[in-house]
Motif scaffolding. Structure first.
Motif, PDB file in Angstrom:
ATOM      1  N   CYS A 149       0.819  -1.209   0.000  1.00 50.63           N
ATOM      2  CA  CYS A 149       0.000   0.000   0.000  1.00 50.63           C
ATOM      3  C   CYS A 149       0.855   1.264   0.000  1.00 50.63           C
ATOM      4  CB  CYS A 149      -0.903   0.036   1.236  1.00 50.63           C
ATOM      5  SG  CYS A 149      -2.341  -1.036   1.133  1.00 50.63           S
ATOM      6  N   GLU A 153      -7.096  -1.869  -4.624  1.00 52.50           N
ATOM      7  CA  GLU A 153      -8.033  -1.289  -3.649  1.00 52.50           C
ATOM      8  C   GLU A 153      -7.686   0.179  -3.449  1.00 52.50           C
ATOM      9  OE1 GLU A 153      -8.315  -3.314   0.120  1.00 52.50           O
ATOM     10  OE2 GLU A 153     -10.028  -2.098   0.767  1.00 52.50           O
ATOM     11  N   THR A 154      -8.726   1.000  -3.282  1.00 54.92           N
ATOM     12  CA  THR A 154      -8.515   2.435  -3.058  1.00 54.92           C
ATOM     13  C   THR A 154      -9.418   2.889  -1.927  1.00 54.92           C
ATOM     14  OG1 THR A 154      -8.034   2.806  -5.409  1.00 54.92           O
ATOM     15  CG2 THR A 154      -8.626   4.731  -4.090  1.00 54.92           C
ATOM     16  N   ILE A 155      -8.839   3.535  -0.921  1.00 57.92           N
ATOM     17  CA  ILE A 155      -9.598   4.029   0.227  1.00 57.92           C
ATOM     18  C   ILE A 155      -9.369   5.530   0.368  1.00 57.92           C
ATOM     19  CG2 ILE A 155      -9.900   3.894   2.727  1.00 57.92           C
ATOM     20  CD1 ILE A 155     -10.649   1.312   1.287  1.00 57.92           C
ATOM     21  N   THR A 156     -10.447   6.280   0.661  1.00 60.66           N
ATOM     22  CA  THR A 156     -10.272   7.716   0.911  1.00 60.66           C
ATOM     23  C   THR A 156     -11.037   8.098   2.176  1.00 60.66           C
ATOM     24  OG1 THR A 156     -12.249   8.509  -0.272  1.00 60.66           O
ATOM     25  CG2 THR A 156     -10.271   8.094  -1.594  1.00 60.66           C
ATOM     26  N   TYR A 157     -10.520   9.096   2.874  1.00 58.53           N
ATOM     27  CA  TYR A 157     -11.200   9.580   4.079  1.00 58.53           C
ATOM     28  C   TYR A 157     -10.935  11.078   4.205  1.00 58.53           C
ATOM     29  CZ  TYR A 157     -12.546  10.408   8.880  1.00 58.53           C
ATOM     30  OH  TYR A 157     -13.160  10.926   9.995  1.00 58.53           O
ATOM     31  N   ALA A 189      -8.814   6.053   7.502  1.00 58.75           N
ATOM     32  CA  ALA A 189      -8.836   5.413   6.182  1.00 58.75           C
ATOM     33  C   ALA A 189      -8.425   3.942   6.331  1.00 58.75           C
ATOM     34  CB  ALA A 189      -7.872   6.141   5.237  1.00 58.75           C
ATOM     35  N   TRP A 190      -7.440   3.695   7.159  1.00 52.06           N
ATOM     36  CA  TRP A 190      -6.942   2.336   7.371  1.00 52.06           C
ATOM     37  C   TRP A 190      -8.041   1.399   7.882  1.00 52.06           C
ATOM     38  CZ3 TRP A 190      -2.593  -0.216   6.130  1.00 52.06           C
ATOM     39  CH2 TRP A 190      -2.290  -1.405   6.814  1.00 52.06           C
ATOM     40  N   GLN A 211     -10.955   1.294   6.984  1.00 50.32           N
ATOM     41  CA  GLN A 211     -11.804   0.865   5.862  1.00 50.32           C
ATOM     42  C   GLN A 211     -11.115  -0.122   4.928  1.00 50.32           C
ATOM     43  OE1 GLN A 211     -13.821   4.199   3.771  1.00 50.32           O
ATOM     44  NE2 GLN A 211     -12.692   5.518   5.173  1.00 50.32           N
ATOM     45  N   LEU A 212      -9.804  -0.250   5.063  1.00 47.53           N
ATOM     46  CA  LEU A 212      -9.040  -1.130   4.177  1.00 47.53           C
ATOM     47  C   LEU A 212      -9.420  -2.591   4.387  1.00 47.53           C
ATOM     48  CD1 LEU A 212      -6.673  -0.927   2.088  1.00 47.53           C
ATOM     49  CD2 LEU A 212      -5.126  -1.418   3.999  1.00 47.53           C
ATOM     50  N   LYS A 213      -9.696  -3.280   3.284  1.00 50.18           N
ATOM     51  CA  LYS A 213     -10.112  -4.680   3.382  1.00 50.18           C
ATOM     52  C   LYS A 213      -8.968  -5.654   3.121  1.00 50.18           C
ATOM     53  CE  LYS A 213     -14.957  -3.750   2.367  1.00 50.18           C
ATOM     54  NZ  LYS A 213     -16.094  -3.958   1.451  1.00 50.18           N
TER      55      LYS A 213
END
Length: 227
Positions: free
Chosen positions: A40, A67-71, A95-96, A98-100
């Motif tokens: 990541c 995978e892309t996560i934003t917060y 954000a972390w 939400q990471l799968k």
DNA sequence: GCGACAG
DNA sequence: ATCTTGTCGC
């Protein structure tokens, strides 16, 4: 992904310094990680009193974004050189959550041990996420070094207080180098090799941190002009 | 005191 | 980090 609550972020400067002195004692050197599956990259963009944290998950072998996560949230801490982690970690950790996918390594935009107390952003983050981390900074912060060779892949170690704390790495021939340092749970030569693995054909910044940088800036532009 | 100072 | 267009060069 899970977070190990290490401390709160409502702190005075002296309390932040105390935390950094404790982190320094716990940094782990480890054998090479040669074939990670998921890696990541993390970056944040700011506007007014807001910021967006982006985590990009990439397949190590194919370099495809998986995978892309934003917060997005209000930023609580001012930027103070040496204390970047206290400004960026609160949003990154949200954000972390939400990471799968489970990454084997996480890259940060900033330093790890290349820090006055060996406790830069990448190092600090590892104690919350319990993953190997690497710091990639675009500018010099501390330490001394000889200029690296001009060709791609050349590097020189950076020393501070008599110890090697990072490397200045030429990711592209004739282009300004980047500053690589161990965050935690990894070793420097491994960090340098992994960084070069993610260097694209023309970009100075390895794709693993360039992708979240580009996306966070795009999101900032969208949310900014909306107001 | 002077200059440096991740993002 | 962010404010900002065109422009020189590989």
């Amino acid at each position: 992904m899970n977070i190990h609550p290490y401390h709160s972020f409502d702190l005075t400067v002296s309390q932040m310094q105390e935390i950094q002195r404790e982190l320094r004692k716990k940094i782990q050197e480890t054998p090479d990680i040669n074939q990670p599956k998921i890696v990541c990259g993390v970056d944040l963009s700011y506007w007014e009193d807001q910021a967006v944290a982006v985590i990009t998950g990439m397949d190590y072998a194919t370099k495809e974004i998986v995978e892309t996560i934003t917060y997005t949230d209000t930023v609580s801490h001012e930027y103070i050189p040496g204390f970047l982690a206290f400004r960026e970690l609160p949003l990154f950790l949200k954000a972390w959550e939400q990471l799968k996918l489970e990454p084997d390594i996480v890259f940060f935009d900033g330093n790890g041990m290349l820090h006055p107390q060996r406790a830069g952003l990448a190092t600090h983050a590892s104690f919350f996420i319990q993953k190997p981390t690497i710091g990639i900074a675009k500018n010099h912060f501390i330490g001394t070094y000889d200029p690296p060779g001009e060709t791609q892949g050349s590097y020189e170690y950076i020393r501070d207080q008599g110890e090697i704390v990072g490397a200045v790495l030429r990711t592209q021939t004739g282009i300004k180098p980047v500053y690589v340092s161990v965050g935690n749970q990894i070793n420097l030569s491994n960090a340098i090799d992994l960084t070069m693995h993610f260097v694209g054909k023309h970009s100075r910044i390895p794709e693993i941190t360039r992708q979240p940088d580009l996306l966070s800036k795009k999101i900032r532009r969208e949310l900014q002009t909306k107001r």
